[in-house]
Design an enzyme around this catalytic site. Sequence first.
Site, PDB file in Angstrom:
ATOM      1  CD  GLU A 307     -10.179  36.882  -5.165  1.00 43.37           C
ATOM      2  OE1 GLU A 307      -9.265  37.014  -5.986  1.00 43.37           O
ATOM      3  OE2 GLU A 307     -10.824  37.845  -4.718  1.00 43.37           O
ATOM      4  CG  ASP A 311     -13.353  38.239  -2.458  1.00 48.13           C
ATOM      5  OD1 ASP A 311     -12.505  39.071  -2.842  1.00 48.13           O
ATOM      6  OD2 ASP A 311     -13.773  37.321  -3.186  1.00 48.13           O
ATOM      7  CB  SER A 534      -9.312  40.429  -6.207  1.00 48.63           C
ATOM      8  OG  SER A 534      -9.588  39.353  -6.994  1.00 48.63           O
TER       9      SER A 534
END
Length: 621
Positions: A307, A311, A534
């Site tokens: 994750e 990002d 996300s």
Amino acid sequence: MVVGIASLFVSALVATQAIATPIKARSPYAVKEKHLKPRAWRKLDKAPRDHLINLQIAVKQSNFEQLEKHLYEVSDPAHPRYGDHLSADDVTELIKPTDDSLDQIHEWLEENGIVPTAYSTAKDWIHVTLPVETIERLLDTEYHTFEHADGGRVVRTEGWSLPRHLHAHIDTIQPTTSFFRARAASVDSFVSPIWEAQDFSINGLAEKKMNDPEIAKVCNVSSVTPECFKTLYKTKGYKTQAADKNAIGFTNYLGEHPIRSDTEQFLQKYNPEAVSSARDFKQIVIANGPGDQPLTPAETEEGTSKEANLDVQAIAGISYSTPITSYSTGGSPPFIPDINTPTNTNEPYLVWVNYLLDQKSFPQVITTSYGDDEQTVPKSYATRVCQQFAQVGARGTSLLFSSGDNGVGRYGTCVSNDGKNTTMFLPSFPAGCPYVTTVGATKNFQPEVVAYRAAFTGPDGVTRGNYTSGSGFSNYFEAPGYQKEVVSKYVSDLKGKYDGLYNKKGRGYPDISAQGLYFAYFWNGTEGVISGTSASCPLTGGILSLVNDALIASGKRPLGFLNPWLYSVGYKGLTDITEGSGVGCGVDGFPATKGWDAVTGLGTPIFPELVKLAGGKLPHQ
Ligand SMILES: *[C@@H]1O[C@H](CO)[C@@H](O)[C@H](O)[C@H]1NC(C)=O
Ligand SMILES: *[C@@H]1O[C@H](CO)[C@@H](O)[C@H](O)[C@H]1NC(C)=O
Ligand SMILES: *[C@@H]1O[C@H](CO)[C@@H](O)[C@H](O)[C@H]1NC(C)=O
Ligand SMILES: *[C@@H]1O[C@H](CO)[C@@H](O)[C@H](O)[C@H]1NC(C)=O
């Protein structure tokens, strides 16, 4: 250490009061809050009496209504104060509790021999570390250990009380009844051999004819790259002009931390001019969060930092040379009954946002790709966390949150948490907070449609769950003024479809959307793809930080809290998405339609249009 002294002091005190229950109070106790454990949790034994908890007491803010009024004025392009963001001191002044509230709470704590460990800047949060047995007396309650279906454990209660005279002065105390469990909004990552074998024409809505040859050349649905985003959203060729006055940030929880070497590999391949970002992004560590280190073998095993890598790579791929800040907040270590370390709040947002509000300044755009079902958080607590976000907005920062990855709700979990198991859609938190901008996901390019990918079992034998852009209406927050009209039109156009499954008067989300399927990325030194809102959220943040760059270079204020501007002006600079729906809970879910809808919001960004609409100038035009 303060904590040690406080707990020693408390133990001595508890001993002398062992027979007096409930403890001394100037008015009788009355139940302040009840909130049943969510279905995914199982109640185990009574919590160990000496287990330490960092208790957070939310003192009523004196003037939140005023703060909200300021927030809307400085964020509304039609208001004379538009762009006139508040200082840290202005915000503190507006929300600090009254002396009366603080006096009454202090008196109650003192009577019980409790000394606060710390305060937030505005003193609207009081922190105190205490053993379970003391808290049980203080709040006339009983704590148990609860276990999540995934094995995680917390110490919580399903209800608690306060002396009646304090009800008006304390909004909430946690951790008591909050079962919030931040989940990363990224799904199904694959390394190349697996994803190349996938059939991408599944799930209908296959790519239509690519009319724009520029887009057709750089956009491939099986692995989307910065080159595609720049072309699709038209940031291509834009050179930053205000990098010394502008910044973008993103938050990490659950032990996630972005890996520089992976980011470097990604940028080397997909955005070489930005390769220095991999070395230069700032890592801020909060509450013993993970620091700046390579992946350990254990983290590699667990898949940690997919994750965080997504990002930072989504942001650096598009926003160069805007400086990037990564915030890694530690939090709730899993509760282990034998180890007597204080468990944190399991509410990492609050720890993070209170840290942020203590700073004199912070990035003008901050993205977060984590969330959970709204009904796991008691309403009073969701409200207070949401009010903290309003303070960030009032200071001129755009807070972006992912809308979730389960459409209207994860299949098989769509029932209420009130003991009645009523069938309902499951909105997310903080996606439903009216003071943040919530980002949904699209796929395909000409046209873009709702991101949806049905569950399937890969060649590796692993089954990936259903994935759909998160969609819905909050049950806690009403539709705020800026979206009231479009939400009520959308609801009335549904003509009764899904009646009874959602709150027609609720804050609808998302507000905006962007690509969110099969992003190219690097993790553990290997290229793969990864999906989720996300991905959409940091990508959108990156584009908006470029809008801020153009604004700052034109002598204008940054966008700040986006929604009042988005719904009144900014929507004209978005591509309306009209195909697909928020598949979930075993139904098609809310459809994408012309205008705002509860699965893609107002649409996807067209960078030059957004800059013009916000009053900025583009250098080459
Ligand atoms: C898209 O990428 C996949 C995987 O690399 C490849 O097999 C396919 O040919 C590409 N499609 C186009 C139109 O370039
Ligand atoms: C609700 O569902 C839970 C879990 O399946 C079950 O234990 C409980 O008895 C149900 N309650 C009602 C009122 O149906
Ligand atoms: C991570 O990389 C190492 C070194 O290349 C490799 O041995 C390991 O299998 C990788 N782990 C995963 C989960 O991909
Ligand atoms: C995906 O959703 C469908 C219903 O839309 C359901 O039948 C299926 O079991 C779900 N798959 C998984 C893995 O949850």
